[in-house]
Design an enzyme around this catalytic site. Structure first.
Site, mmCIF file in Angstrom:
data_model
loop_
_atom_site.group_PDB
_atom_site.id
_atom_site.type_symbol
_atom_site.label_atom_id
_atom_site.label_comp_id
_atom_site.label_asym_id
_atom_site.label_seq_id
_atom_site.Cartn_x
_atom_site.Cartn_y
_atom_site.Cartn_z
ATOM 1 N N LYS A 1 1.025 -1.100 0.000
ATOM 2 C CA LYS A 1 0.118 0.249 0.029
ATOM 3 C C LYS A 1 0.962 1.061 0.273
ATOM 4 O O LYS A 1 2.043 1.048 0.311
ATOM 5 C CB LYS A 1 -0.959 0.009 1.196
ATOM 6 N N ASP B 1 -6.911 4.322 -4.511
ATOM 7 C CA ASP B 1 -7.861 4.328 -3.268
ATOM 8 C C ASP B 1 -8.201 5.637 -2.985
ATOM 9 O O ASP B 1 -8.533 6.241 -4.254
ATOM 10 C CB ASP B 1 -6.571 3.954 -2.234
HETATM 11 P P1 NDP Z 1 -13.054 7.683 -2.925
HETATM 12 O O1 NDP Z 1 -12.196 8.835 -2.794
HETATM 13 O O2 NDP Z 1 -13.532 7.538 -3.994
HETATM 14 O O3 NDP Z 1 -14.303 8.133 -1.771
HETATM 15 C C1 NDP Z 1 -14.196 8.035 -0.290
HETATM 16 C C2 NDP Z 1 -15.463 8.716 0.168
HETATM 17 O O4 NDP Z 1 -15.291 8.568 1.525
HETATM 18 C C3 NDP Z 1 -15.825 9.850 -0.158
HETATM 19 O O5 NDP Z 1 -17.136 10.159 -0.118
HETATM 20 C C4 NDP Z 1 -15.278 10.833 1.286
HETATM 21 O O6 NDP Z 1 -15.814 12.183 1.373
HETATM 22 C C5 NDP Z 1 -15.517 9.765 2.278
HETATM 23 N N1 NDP Z 1 -14.341 9.985 3.273
HETATM 24 C C6 NDP Z 1 -13.143 9.871 3.159
HETATM 25 N N2 NDP Z 1 -12.538 10.062 4.324
HETATM 26 C C7 NDP Z 1 -13.391 10.409 5.196
HETATM 27 C C8 NDP Z 1 -13.344 10.767 6.475
HETATM 28 N N3 NDP Z 1 -12.256 10.681 7.088
HETATM 29 N N4 NDP Z 1 -14.611 10.914 7.119
HETATM 30 C C9 NDP Z 1 -15.755 10.908 6.280
HETATM 31 N N5 NDP Z 1 -15.791 10.480 5.159
HETATM 32 C C10 NDP Z 1 -14.694 10.316 4.420
HETATM 33 O O7 NDP Z 1 -12.549 6.427 -2.112
HETATM 34 P P2 NDP Z 1 -13.033 4.917 -2.456
HETATM 35 O O8 NDP Z 1 -14.361 4.778 -2.632
HETATM 36 O O9 NDP Z 1 -11.885 4.479 -3.545
HETATM 37 O O10 NDP Z 1 -12.478 4.043 -0.977
HETATM 38 C C11 NDP Z 1 -13.491 4.239 0.099
HETATM 39 C C12 NDP Z 1 -12.807 2.997 1.018
HETATM 40 O O11 NDP Z 1 -12.925 1.761 0.220
HETATM 41 C C13 NDP Z 1 -11.624 3.209 1.617
HETATM 42 O O12 NDP Z 1 -11.305 2.748 2.974
HETATM 43 C C14 NDP Z 1 -10.685 2.341 0.792
HETATM 44 O O13 NDP Z 1 -9.456 1.872 1.043
HETATM 45 C C15 NDP Z 1 -11.568 1.214 0.497
HETATM 46 N N6 NDP Z 1 -11.330 0.480 -0.802
HETATM 47 C C16 NDP Z 1 -11.331 1.010 -1.858
HETATM 48 C C17 NDP Z 1 -11.065 0.348 -2.862
HETATM 49 C C18 NDP Z 1 -11.126 0.659 -4.533
HETATM 50 O O14 NDP Z 1 -11.053 -0.233 -5.418
HETATM 51 N N7 NDP Z 1 -11.411 1.908 -4.627
HETATM 52 C C19 NDP Z 1 -10.773 -1.357 -2.917
HETATM 53 C C20 NDP Z 1 -10.768 -1.790 -1.175
HETATM 54 C C21 NDP Z 1 -11.093 -1.107 -0.545
HETATM 55 P P3 NDP Z 1 -14.763 13.364 1.117
HETATM 56 O O15 NDP Z 1 -15.094 13.882 -0.027
HETATM 57 O O16 NDP Z 1 -15.954 14.460 1.894
HETATM 58 O O17 NDP Z 1 -13.646 13.264 1.787
#
Ligand code: NDP
Length: 446
Positions: free
Chosen positions: A127, A167
């Site tokens: 990572k 991510d």
């Molecule tokens: P994105 O950047 O596309 O979206 C993240 C989302 O989570 C946004 O809506 C963001 O809101 C919100 N968010 C992030 N940080 C916070 C916080 N501290 N408090 C509240 N809301 C928060 O990321 P992904 O959808 O790709 O990833 C989301 C999760 O899934 C992560 O944990 C990631 O590690 C996991 N994941 C992702 C994969 C992938 O293929 N993308 C694979 C496996 C796991 P805001 O815009 O306001 O920050």
């Protein structure tokens, strides 16, 4: 080294790696599940697998200097944790978010080892990322940052060594800028990154894979209780990549998702989010800095500022935003309100106490390393397509993804069933661990 107890081992990990709270949390969760398996196997004990598996093979930290549109010079920290390569090249995403630090990336890389193992594909755990905040940056600033980040990262990765993906904060645009810079530096077109656009080597269904996979996993969990998704009310947190495509698949399979969120609050649409409304969310989030509260204005529904959606009555909850976003009070409220399925689209979104509560209540709880493994699984398929230069059709990838999620589910059942309860946390941890540990032993003390 021989430890008297789990606690003794965990104390040692905390002393060796101070101030890495999320990493300690991730190690504790895995150790709780695998302790008896390790203690009951002389091979694991003699090869000191526990002490070895919690130390990354390599952790690289580097300077990322870049110049903004006003010619101001900035410096961010860049990281790549190459945790374990026993079963394949390091594989895991890059996160760009101001909260990023060594402990968070070590937890994510550690989780990734077992998740990748569960997919059955040949991928080790890694990572990386940076404390760079993409919010509010111009396209040109994002490109400058990505190019500087890749200039250093390129020395440590390669299609047979380490293959990063996206991510939080890293989507198709960022992968594009980093791929372009890697190609320019190395003068080679290889599958060094996944999550690429399909025109230049990306896999169909990769953007959808994590969210879709999470819903396929939920469907498998429901089948164990002779139930299905039809008509189920679902709360989702996040509104990024994982949340959007989990929402899409839920709608396609007849469920009723009612919430989405971001760091400013959540929207509650009691009529259910439809595919048309979801299209609006996708367009909104393409604009990068747009907020989910726009949904509430557009469709005249409630926006609850500063809160998470776990207070909404539901059958199924999918935390899809970030780590530790669902605490034990949220967990108690969810089960009190009748929620009986929780699957983690995000990595480690539930606190340790919340996980214990779900297991004590004997609900269907799918931990991230199993439930969200669909993303990395399709990344693995993207690597194969890049090697053979033969792209697969969309339905082929989707069918393979479904098959992988079914296999991960059955691994959890095999390793996690006690009496008539499936403990998916134990199942995923033990099932993921055994393959990695056995491979480490096969390869000697390295
Ligand atoms: P994105 O950047 O596309 O979206 C993240 C989302 O989570 C946004 O809506 C963001 O809101 C919100 N968010 C992030 N940080 C916070 C916080 N501290 N408090 C509240 N809301 C928060 O990321 P992904 O959808 O790709 O990833 C989301 C999760 O899934 C992560 O944990 C990631 O590690 C996991 N994941 C992702 C994969 C992938 O293929 N993308 C694979 C496996 C796991 P805001 O815009 O306001 O920050």
């Amino acid at each position: 080294m021989n430890y008297k107890s789990k606690d003794d081992f965990l104390t040692n990990v905390k002393l060796k790696f101070p101030n890495e709270n999320e990493f300690h949390q991730a190690v504790e969760e895995v150790i709780n599940s695998i302790w008896d398996t390790v203690q009951g196997d002389e091979n694991y004990l003699n090869n000191n697998i526990l002490d070895r598996i919690v130390v990354p093979e390599r952790a690289i930290i580097f300077r990322v200097p870049w110049v903004d549109d006003n010619k101001k010079v900035h410096v961010n920290l860049g990281y790549r944790i190459q945790f374990n390569s026993a079963i394949g090249p390091y594989k895991g995403g890059l996160r760009f978010h101001p909260s990023v630090n060594l402990g968070i990336l070590k937890f994510l890389a550690f989780e990734q080892i077992f998740k990748n193992s569960l997919t059955g594909l040949s991928m080790g755990g890694g990572k990386g990322g940076s404390d760079f905040d993409p919010k509010g940056k111009s396209d040109n600033e994002i490109m400058k940052f990505c190019q500087s980040f890749m200039t250093e990262l390129s020395k440590h990765i390669g299609h047979n060594t380490d293959v990063p993906a996206g991510d939080i904060g890293v989507g198709g645009r960022e992968i594009g800028y980093m791929f372009g810079q890697y190609k320019r530096l190395r003068n080679e077109f290889t599958g060094v990154l996944t999550g690429k656009k399909t025109d230049w080597g990306g896999s169909l269904i990769r953007p959808e894979a994590t969210g879709y996979g999470t819903v396929y996993f939920v469907d498998e969990m429901l089948k164990t209780r002779k139930d299905n998704l039809s008509g189920k009310v679902v709360t989702i947190s996040g509104s990024g990549n994982v949340a959007q495509f989990a929402c899409e698949k839920l709608i396609q399979l007849g469920a009723k998702p009612v919430t989405l969120s971001d760091s400013s609050g959540y929207i509650y649409d009691s009529n259910g989010i439809t595919l048309e409304k979801l299209e609006f969310v996708k367009e909104l989030k393409e604009k990068r800095s747009a907020r989910i509260s726009e949904y509430a204005k557009k469709f005249n529904v409630e926006f609850i500022e500063g809160k998470t959606p776990w207070e909404v009555v539901c059958d199924i909850a999918l935390p899809c935003a970030t780590q530790n976003e669902l605490n034990v009070d949220d967990a108690k409220l969810l089960t009190k309100n009748g929620c009986f399925v929780v699957a983690e689209g995000a990595n480690m979104p539930s606190t340790t106490d919340a996980v214990h509560h779900f297991i004590n209540e004997k609900i269907l709880f799918g931990p991230g390393k199993a439930a969200n493994a669909g993303g990395v699984a399709v990344s693995g398929l993207e690597m194969s397509q890049n090697s053979t230069r033969m792209p697969l059709k969309s339905e082929e990838v989707d069918n393979l993804l479904k098959g992988i999620m079914e296999r991960i589910h059955s691994t959890c059942v095999t390793y996690g069933t006690k009496e008539d309860f499936i403990n998916y946390v134990d199942g995923a941890n033990i099932g993921g661990f055994v393959r990695v540990a056995d491979s480490m032993i096969d390869q000697g003390i390295v």
